[in-house]
Write a protein that holds these residues in place. Structure first.
Motif, short mmCIF file in Angstrom:
data_model
loop_
_atom_site.label_atom_id
_atom_site.label_comp_id
_atom_site.label_asym_id
_atom_site.label_seq_id
_atom_site.Cartn_x
_atom_site.Cartn_y
_atom_site.Cartn_z
N UNK A 132 0.94 -1.17 0.06
CA UNK A 132 -0.04 -0.02 0.03
C UNK A 132 1.13 1.20 0.03
N UNK A 133 1.80 1.15 0.72
CA UNK A 133 2.85 2.51 0.68
C UNK A 133 3.48 2.71 -0.66
N UNK A 134 3.97 1.58 -1.19
CA UNK A 134 4.39 1.69 -2.17
C UNK A 134 3.37 2.13 -3.60
N UNK A 135 2.26 1.59 -3.36
CA UNK A 135 1.16 2.23 -4.48
C UNK A 135 0.84 3.56 -4.19
N UNK A 136 0.71 4.16 -2.94
CA UNK A 136 0.40 5.40 -2.60
C UNK A 136 1.36 6.59 -2.99
#
Length: 194
Positions: A132-136
């Motif tokens: 999720x952090x990478x996608x955001x």
């Protein structure tokens, strides 16, 4: 050094000797996993909407698969906790009678299986937070690129202001997910080992 206690209840995830202590830490652990699951479900919904509106891939499907794995793990953990609670209720005496009645192998299974499954669910949760952090962060970079293009093409002030607000919101989301991930990595060992 003794762990912090509240009326004889150990602070850590590893329970004290009484069944009430085990129930206390088991409920706290399930609430913690439920909160992580709910937060990641909200993030997956946000990424899904972002994918639909931008026609880009932000790994929401992968996060949803990890959420399903977490849900299955939580269900099995809860079932195992129910087995442990039944064992304690039927046998009483702080679990010592369970050991005498069911034998060592079954007692160890009912006692440690919930914690092993909760640890596995927490690891899956950390992987989902990293994705999720990478996608955001990818969303933030995309917004930064679009804002730069809008400034080069002399877009209206309202459009640029809207893009800046969206970029700031994306930055806050990245920081929030990263902060949550770091806290999870730092807090879980203290919760598990008291």
């Amino acid at each position: 050094c003794r762990s912090l206690s509240l009326d004889g209840l150990g602070y850590g995830f590893v329970p004290g000797r009484s069944p009430s202590s085990f129930a206390y830490v088991a409920c706290r652990g399930l609430l913690y996993l439920t909160a992580l699951f709910w937060m990641q479900k909200l993030i997956a919904s946000r990424l899904d909407l972002l994918e639909q509106s931008s026609n880009r891939n932000y790994s929401s499907g992968y996060i949803r698969r990890l959420l399903r794995a977490q849900g299955c793990g939580a269900l099995v953990t809860a079932s195992s906790l129910c087995g442990t609670a039944i064992c304690f209720m039927l046998c009483g005496q702080g679990g010592h009678a369970c050991y005498d009645h069911f034998g060592y192998d079954m007692f160890v299974f009912f006692y440690w299986a919930p914690m092993s499954l909760a640890t596995l669910a927490t690891c899956v949760s950390m992987v989902a937070s990293m994705v999720a952090a990478r996608s955001l962060a990818k969303s933030f970079i995309d917004l930064q690129r679009v804002l730069h293009l809008a400034e080069l093409k002399d877009a209206s002030v309202a459009v640029r202001a809207s893009l800046r607000r969206a970029q700031n919101f994306a930055a806050l989301q990245v920081m929030g997910v990263c902060f949550s991930l770091v806290l999870t990595i730092l807090v879980v060992p203290f919760v598990v080992f008291g």
